[in-house]
Design an enzyme around this catalytic site. Structure first.
Site, short mmCIF file in Angstrom:
data_model
loop_
_atom_site.label_atom_id
_atom_site.label_comp_id
_atom_site.label_asym_id
_atom_site.label_seq_id
_atom_site.Cartn_x
_atom_site.Cartn_y
_atom_site.Cartn_z
CD GLN A 46 -3.06 -11.16 -3.09
OE1 GLN A 46 -2.75 -12.32 -2.83
NE2 GLN A 46 -3.59 -10.36 -2.18
CG ASN A 52 -7.30 -7.78 -3.98
OD1 ASN A 52 -7.28 -7.13 -5.02
ND2 ASN A 52 -8.07 -7.44 -2.95
CB SER A 64 2.90 -6.98 1.13
OG SER A 64 2.42 -5.66 0.99
CB CYS A 123 -7.48 -3.53 2.36
SG CYS A 123 -5.88 -4.37 2.38
CB THR A 130 14.70 3.98 12.59
OG1 THR A 130 15.20 5.20 13.14
CG2 THR A 130 15.50 2.80 13.14
CB THR A 167 -0.94 0.00 1.22
OG1 THR A 167 -1.92 -1.03 1.05
CG2 THR A 167 -1.67 1.34 1.35
CG HIS A 211 1.16 -9.17 4.96
ND1 HIS A 211 -0.19 -9.48 4.92
CD2 HIS A 211 1.28 -7.98 4.33
CE1 HIS A 211 -0.84 -8.52 4.30
NE2 HIS A 211 0.03 -7.60 3.93
#
Length: 375
Positions: free
Chosen positions: A179, A152, A199, A326, A241, A72, A201
């Protein structure tokens, strides 16, 4: 516990990935920006190693990888950052599709308020856009074409290779590969794809970390302006960071995905056979072109059965969804299925099942019996 069938929303974390995350939280906890001692040096080495691991999946260079907090943010950096560049000041047209994730569609809406023109290509009932329609929409003032690699909600794979082959040299190409990164390997290795959002995850890594892969083409990268300032990390595009533990975990997840993608796909195809058998027994109508679909996703409408009611009935048996995680707080019909031209009854009865190589067996006869009682 129910069997988890919502892997398009997020995947479980591989044990090897968890070990890496834990090590860089509990033992190697240095700041990658600290260059005066060994803790910082080792943290920096872990970040650069992860950059290599992520880059290898798409045959990119290590310095092409910019770590973000996920696809995102990467999508927003591309769309808003490119629009804010010098090129964005002179070329103010963008081509995308009506089935993109909200992480693309909402930034595009924002850009339209700023005077950009956006052309959205609709897919038709197949859920797959026509590559030529995308190319035909390109104009002399087109800055960017942004097309997701696989949807998705339906799992339908979009023709990004054909689009890449036909684009004029001066138009930048962005692919939201949330995806497909680490799952469909060769297409994303195409050097004509300038920008890729991913991503961790979605590939059995941790939440909260992802990347924007920005390739050089003809010696130049897309001129993406930063959205934040301060610190200079990630080539100044995404300062702050670095989350070393998440980055290192992402790197391990990417390495495993590249190593094991063939075996993972085979396991997903075996599981798919059971899903198709069960849904066909219930008279299911599959949504999306199954000749161009990810092996671990099925969007199916069960006639006479409301999807919300079905999920309540299966609670405790299966964990699944009826759309994008989402936008799960919204009760509006799926914008993807609407763009495909499906009728409201079919949309209201649509369920998304998504699994992975770690998914255990399902008692499909029991599932079918529970759902038949509702029909």
């Amino acid at each position: 516990m129910p069997v988890y069938l919502d892997c398009n929303a997020t995947t479980p974390v591989e044990s090897e990935v968890l070990e890496v995350i834990t090590r860089y939280l509990a033992e190697e906890y240095g700041n990658a920006g600290s260059r005066t001692h060994e803790f910082g040096v080792r943290a920096k080495q872990a970040v650069e190693r992860a950059r290599e691991q992520v880059a290898a999946v798409v045959a990119a260079r290590r310095d092409d990888v910019i770590f973000t907090n996920g696809a995102t943010e990467s999508n927003n950096i591309v769309l808003l950052g490119l629009a804010g560049s010098t090129e964005g000041a002179t070329r103010r047209h963008i081509v995308s599709t009506a089935i993109e994730h909200k992480a693309v569609l909402e930034p595009l809406e924002h850009l339209m308020k700023r005077g950009f023109e956006v052309t959205l290509i609709h897919p038709g009932a197949s859920g797959r856009v026509d590559a030529q329609a995308v190319l035909d929409a390109v104009r002399p003032d087109t800055l960017l074409v942004s097309v997701m690699h696989a949807n998705n909600e339906t799992g339908v794979v979009q023709p990004v290779e054909a689009i890449a082959a036909g684009l004029p040299n001066e138009v930048w190409l962005h692919v939201d590969a949330a995806q497909t990164f680490g799952k469909l390997i060769p297409p994303l290795q195409n050097p004509r794809i300038d920008l890729i959002s991913v991503s961790a995850h979605k590939i059995f890594g941790p939440k909260g970390i992802g990347a924007l892969i920005s390739r050089r083409r003809n010696g130049q990268r897309a001129p993406v302006s930063p959205l934040m300032f301060g610190g200079g990390q990630e080539r100044g595009v995404r300062p702050g960071t670095q989350a070393v533990h998440l980055i290192a975990g992402f790197g391990m997840a990417a390495e495993l995905a590249l190593r094991d993608h063939v075996e993972r796909e085979a396991a997903c195809l075996r599981f798919r056979d059971g899903v198709l058998t069960a849904t066909s027994q219930l008279g299911g109508q599959i949504n999306g072109d199954q000749d161009h679909c990810l092996p671990h996703v099925l969007n199916v409408s069960l006639p006479g059965l409301n999807s919300e009611a079905a999920m309540v009935t299966l609670k405790g048996v299966l964990a699944l969804s009826n759309g994008s995680a989402c936008t799960s707080t919204s009760y509006d019909p799926s914008h993807v299925l609407v763009a495909m031209g499906l009728d409201r009854d079919r949309i209201d009865s649509a369920l998304r099942l998504s699994w992975c190589h770690l998914t255990p067996a399902v008692d499909w006869p029991h599932v079918c019996e529970l759902l038949r009682r509702m029909m």
